[in-house]
Design a protein around this motif. Structure first.
Motif, short mmCIF file in Angstrom:
data_model
loop_
_atom_site.label_atom_id
_atom_site.label_comp_id
_atom_site.label_asym_id
_atom_site.label_seq_id
_atom_site.Cartn_x
_atom_site.Cartn_y
_atom_site.Cartn_z
N PRO A 120 0.81 -1.22 0.00
CA PRO A 120 0.00 0.00 0.00
C PRO A 120 0.85 1.27 0.00
O PRO A 120 2.05 1.25 0.25
CB PRO A 120 -0.80 -0.12 1.30
CG PRO A 120 0.11 -0.90 2.21
CD PRO A 120 0.84 -1.87 1.33
N SER A 159 -1.72 4.45 4.27
CA SER A 159 -2.79 3.48 4.05
C SER A 159 -2.34 2.10 4.53
O SER A 159 -1.24 1.91 5.04
CB SER A 159 -3.18 3.43 2.58
OG SER A 159 -2.18 2.81 1.80
N SER A 171 -6.26 -2.36 3.26
CA SER A 171 -7.61 -2.04 2.77
C SER A 171 -7.58 -1.26 1.46
O SER A 171 -8.61 -1.13 0.79
CB SER A 171 -8.39 -1.25 3.82
OG SER A 171 -7.81 0.02 4.03
N ALA A 172 -6.41 -0.73 1.08
CA ALA A 172 -6.30 -0.07 -0.23
C ALA A 172 -6.64 -1.04 -1.36
O ALA A 172 -6.97 -0.61 -2.47
CB ALA A 172 -4.89 0.47 -0.42
N GLN A 181 0.05 -6.10 4.94
CA GLN A 181 -0.36 -5.17 5.99
C GLN A 181 0.86 -4.73 6.79
O GLN A 181 1.46 -5.52 7.52
CB GLN A 181 -1.38 -5.84 6.91
CG GLN A 181 -1.99 -4.90 7.94
CD GLN A 181 -2.93 -3.88 7.31
OE1 GLN A 181 -2.47 -2.98 6.59
NE2 GLN A 181 -4.21 -4.01 7.55
N ARG A 229 -1.08 0.35 11.64
CA ARG A 229 -2.29 0.83 10.96
C ARG A 229 -3.35 -0.28 10.94
O ARG A 229 -3.06 -1.44 11.15
CB ARG A 229 -1.97 1.25 9.51
CG ARG A 229 -1.63 0.08 8.59
CD ARG A 229 -0.58 0.41 7.59
NE ARG A 229 0.63 0.84 8.26
CZ ARG A 229 1.28 1.96 7.94
NH1 ARG A 229 0.87 2.71 6.93
NH2 ARG A 229 2.36 2.31 8.60
N GLU A 230 -4.59 0.16 10.74
CA GLU A 230 -5.72 -0.76 10.57
C GLU A 230 -5.71 -1.85 11.65
O GLU A 230 -5.64 -1.54 12.83
CB GLU A 230 -5.74 -1.30 9.14
CG GLU A 230 -5.95 -0.18 8.13
CD GLU A 230 -6.00 -0.63 6.69
OE1 GLU A 230 -5.77 -1.81 6.38
OE2 GLU A 230 -6.32 0.23 5.82
N ILE A 271 -5.98 14.33 3.18
CA ILE A 271 -6.68 13.14 3.65
C ILE A 271 -8.18 13.31 3.47
O ILE A 271 -8.88 12.39 3.02
CB ILE A 271 -6.32 12.85 5.11
CG1 ILE A 271 -4.83 12.53 5.26
CG2 ILE A 271 -7.14 11.68 5.65
CD1 ILE A 271 -4.35 12.46 6.69
N ARG A 307 -13.44 8.75 -2.12
CA ARG A 307 -13.86 7.35 -2.03
C ARG A 307 -15.31 7.23 -1.62
O ARG A 307 -15.80 6.13 -1.32
CB ARG A 307 -12.98 6.58 -1.04
CG ARG A 307 -11.50 6.60 -1.34
CD ARG A 307 -11.16 6.11 -2.72
NE ARG A 307 -11.53 4.71 -2.95
CZ ARG A 307 -11.39 4.08 -4.11
NH1 ARG A 307 -10.92 4.76 -5.17
NH2 ARG A 307 -11.73 2.82 -4.25
N GLY A 330 -5.84 8.99 10.56
CA GLY A 330 -5.16 8.92 9.27
C GLY A 330 -3.93 9.82 9.23
O GLY A 330 -2.90 9.44 8.66
N TYR A 332 -5.17 7.41 -7.75
CA TYR A 332 -5.70 6.32 -6.93
C TYR A 332 -6.58 5.35 -7.72
O TYR A 332 -7.28 4.51 -7.12
CB TYR A 332 -6.49 6.89 -5.75
CG TYR A 332 -5.62 7.70 -4.82
CD1 TYR A 332 -4.69 7.09 -3.99
CD2 TYR A 332 -5.71 9.09 -4.78
CE1 TYR A 332 -3.88 7.83 -3.13
CE2 TYR A 332 -4.91 9.85 -3.93
CZ TYR A 332 -4.00 9.21 -3.12
OH TYR A 332 -3.20 9.95 -2.27
N MET A 334 -6.92 1.43 -7.07
CA MET A 334 -7.74 0.84 -6.02
C MET A 334 -8.94 0.09 -6.57
O MET A 334 -9.49 -0.79 -5.89
CB MET A 334 -8.18 1.91 -5.02
CG MET A 334 -7.02 2.54 -4.25
SD MET A 334 -7.53 3.85 -3.11
CE MET A 334 -8.38 2.90 -1.86
#
Length: 244
Positions: A28, A32, A35-36, A53, A57-58, A146, A153, A165, A227, A230
């Motif tokens: 990613p 990010s 999830s990207a 990953q 993050r996440e 951001i 999105r 973020g 982007y 994605m």
């Protein structure tokens, strides 16, 4: 073909599929996580899509941040090694291309298999990486970036979402700012470089430095903005699977 590991690694968002004929590890962009690639299919013509990953993050928010691209690449080379039992490739977007490239170098240093291809998207070559516009932005400017991304999105950003973020992005930018490779080091695999036709910040000319990193290096122009990857457009899917 060996079955390979089937347990979940913290570096992946789902257990590896034993039946896949090949694997595509996806890196990613800064700020990010895996999830990207949430809109991507899990399989591209028998090639398993494996979003990587990064820590910090996440679902790995509680894990210490990787700190530097060099450390991140060291960790990845170790953790990906058991999964390199079949053909594989790396895809990396924007700043994710830098640790992906460093990981290829570390695989070679450990006498591990090389990817069938390193595909980099919307990112200048390592020796040009310090020119990234995003690294010059102030905190309010980063916050605005951001917010614009999240709205793009289709999500209305909440203040707590933006705060989180921003925290991740600033830590990633610290790693990007510290990264310095003044001279190209070649990788022992082809490099495909993707330019997004409607990208306002990264031009095709900005990407030419990758010519010094492999033989062959091929350039592809794909419709869409920075982007657009994605949404896994068809042109990108075909490029990613053509060597696997």
């Amino acid at each position: 073909m060996t079955t390979g590991p089937t347990t979940l690694s913290p570096w992946l968002v789902r257990p590896p599929a034993a039946a896949s004929r090949a694997r595509l590890f996806c890196f990613p962009f800064a700020g990010s996580g895996a999830s990207a690639f949430s809109a991507w299919p899990a399989d591209l013509d028998g090639v398993e899509v494996c979003p990587v990953q990064f820590p910090g993050r996440e679902n790995r928010l509680g894990h210490p941040h990787y700190g530097s691209y060099e450390h991140l690449a060291d960790e990845l080379a170790e953790h990906l090694a058991p999964l390199l039992d079949r053909p594989f490739a790396f895809f990396a977007h924007c700043a994710g291309a830098l640790p992906a490239y460093e990981t290829v170098l570390r695989l070679a240093a450990r006498n591990l298999p090389a990817p069938a291809c390193l595909v980099v998207s919307g990112q200048a070559a390592p020796h040009d990486a310090a020119r990234d516009r995003m690294l010059t932005l102030t905190e309010p400017e980063l916050r605005a970036e951001i917010e614009t991304f999240v709205r793009g999105r289709g999500i209305e950003p909440r203040p707590d979402m933006i705060d989180l973020g921003l925290l991740v992005l600033q830590r990633d930018h610290a790693a990007a700012t510290a990264y310095r490779r003044t001279e190209p080091a070649r990788v022992d695999c082809p490099v495909d470089v993707v330019h997004w036709q409607d990208d306002p910040d990264v031009t095709l000319a900005d990407l030419q430095g990758w010519r010094h990193y492999a033989d062959p290096v091929e350039f592809r122009v794909i419709e869409g903005g920075h982007y657009a990857f994605m949404d896994a457009p068809d042109a990108l899917r075909k490029l990613l699977t053509r060597r696997l």
